[in-house]
Design a protein around this motif. Sequence first.
Motif, mmCIF file in Angstrom:
data_model
loop_
_atom_site.group_PDB
_atom_site.id
_atom_site.type_symbol
_atom_site.label_atom_id
_atom_site.label_comp_id
_atom_site.label_asym_id
_atom_site.label_seq_id
_atom_site.Cartn_x
_atom_site.Cartn_y
_atom_site.Cartn_z
ATOM 1 N N UNK A 13 21.309 -17.810 37.414
ATOM 2 C CA UNK A 13 21.598 -16.649 36.572
ATOM 3 C C UNK A 13 22.906 -15.981 37.003
ATOM 4 N N UNK A 14 23.113 -15.874 38.317
ATOM 5 C CA UNK A 14 24.350 -15.282 38.839
ATOM 6 C C UNK A 14 25.545 -16.163 38.479
ATOM 7 N N UNK A 15 25.400 -17.470 38.658
ATOM 8 C CA UNK A 15 26.487 -18.401 38.336
ATOM 9 C C UNK A 15 26.816 -18.341 36.847
ATOM 10 N N UNK A 16 25.795 -18.330 35.999
ATOM 11 C CA UNK A 16 26.033 -18.224 34.553
ATOM 12 C C UNK A 16 26.811 -16.950 34.223
ATOM 13 N N UNK A 17 26.443 -15.845 34.844
ATOM 14 C CA UNK A 17 27.125 -14.570 34.619
ATOM 15 C C UNK A 17 28.601 -14.682 34.997
ATOM 16 N N UNK A 18 28.860 -15.275 36.166
ATOM 17 C CA UNK A 18 30.238 -15.437 36.643
ATOM 18 C C UNK A 18 31.078 -16.183 35.612
ATOM 19 N N UNK A 19 30.535 -17.263 35.080
ATOM 20 C CA UNK A 19 31.303 -18.052 34.124
ATOM 21 C C UNK A 19 31.331 -17.416 32.739
ATOM 22 N N UNK A 20 30.243 -16.820 32.300
ATOM 23 C CA UNK A 20 30.209 -16.195 30.976
ATOM 24 C C UNK A 20 31.190 -15.029 30.863
ATOM 25 N N UNK A 24 29.454 -10.521 45.900
ATOM 26 C CA UNK A 24 30.669 -9.805 46.310
ATOM 27 C C UNK A 24 31.795 -10.007 45.307
ATOM 28 N N UNK A 25 31.901 -11.203 44.703
ATOM 29 C CA UNK A 25 32.918 -11.431 43.680
ATOM 30 C C UNK A 25 32.668 -10.541 42.464
ATOM 31 N N UNK A 26 31.412 -10.433 42.040
ATOM 32 C CA UNK A 26 31.075 -9.604 40.878
ATOM 33 C C UNK A 26 31.321 -8.130 41.199
ATOM 34 N N UNK A 27 30.996 -7.725 42.423
ATOM 35 C CA UNK A 27 31.231 -6.342 42.854
ATOM 36 C C UNK A 27 32.732 -6.018 42.803
ATOM 37 N N UNK A 28 33.576 -6.903 43.357
ATOM 38 C CA UNK A 28 35.027 -6.670 43.339
ATOM 39 C C UNK A 28 35.556 -6.601 41.898
ATOM 40 N N UNK A 29 35.012 -7.440 41.033
ATOM 41 C CA UNK A 29 35.467 -7.508 39.641
ATOM 42 C C UNK A 29 35.004 -6.298 38.839
ATOM 43 N N UNK A 30 33.740 -5.909 39.012
ATOM 44 C CA UNK A 30 33.142 -4.871 38.164
ATOM 45 C C UNK A 30 33.164 -3.476 38.781
ATOM 46 N N UNK A 31 33.183 -3.409 40.105
ATOM 47 C CA UNK A 31 33.089 -2.115 40.771
ATOM 48 C C UNK A 31 31.668 -1.611 40.910
ATOM 49 N N UNK A 32 30.700 -2.343 40.372
ATOM 50 C CA UNK A 32 29.286 -1.928 40.474
ATOM 51 C C UNK A 32 28.808 -2.101 41.914
#
Length: 168
Positions: free
Chosen positions: A51-58, A2-10
């Motif tokens: 993998x998700x956590x790495x993406x969040x930080x990267x 949900x954090x990645x969705x809010x950030x990216x809109x994907x």
Amino acid sequence: LSDIHRWSGEPAEWLKEYFYLQYTIKTAGKEISLANDTVSTVSDATELINLVIDFIFDYQVPINDGYPLLPRDEAYFQFKCIQKRRCLICGRAADINHIDEVGMGRNRNKLDHTQARLSALCRVHHTEFHQIGYQMFCKKYRLTNLGVKVNAETLKRIGMKGNYRGGN
């Protein structure tokens, strides 16, 4: 996600497929499923979460809902927060917090920080930690274990000066 969705809109479904594909690439063709009747193991699921956590930080994704991940792979998440100096509660820029007391008047530049449990907390959460204490802080934020030990290489990379004997 949900954090990645809010950030990216994907869309969430697209993100799920993206991370499943990343898992398949990283594991040289192995597929994963999180369905109830899956043959995937807990280790497989942990790898996917990493993998998700790495993406969040990267990609510096704001982690408003980050700390609920902790019971799944708490130590890795806390390590990544320290490595990237992001608050494990809110995702803002963080200070390194010593869980194990350092003591007043000691020169932190001469300590071996590899021997202490550390966490990354923003100034607000760092202050709150010291005001309410370890147990209440962990209870409030549903943390099962606050603080991890970090190797000398990582500590040097994030600019934490100290006396690191043995280079670990």
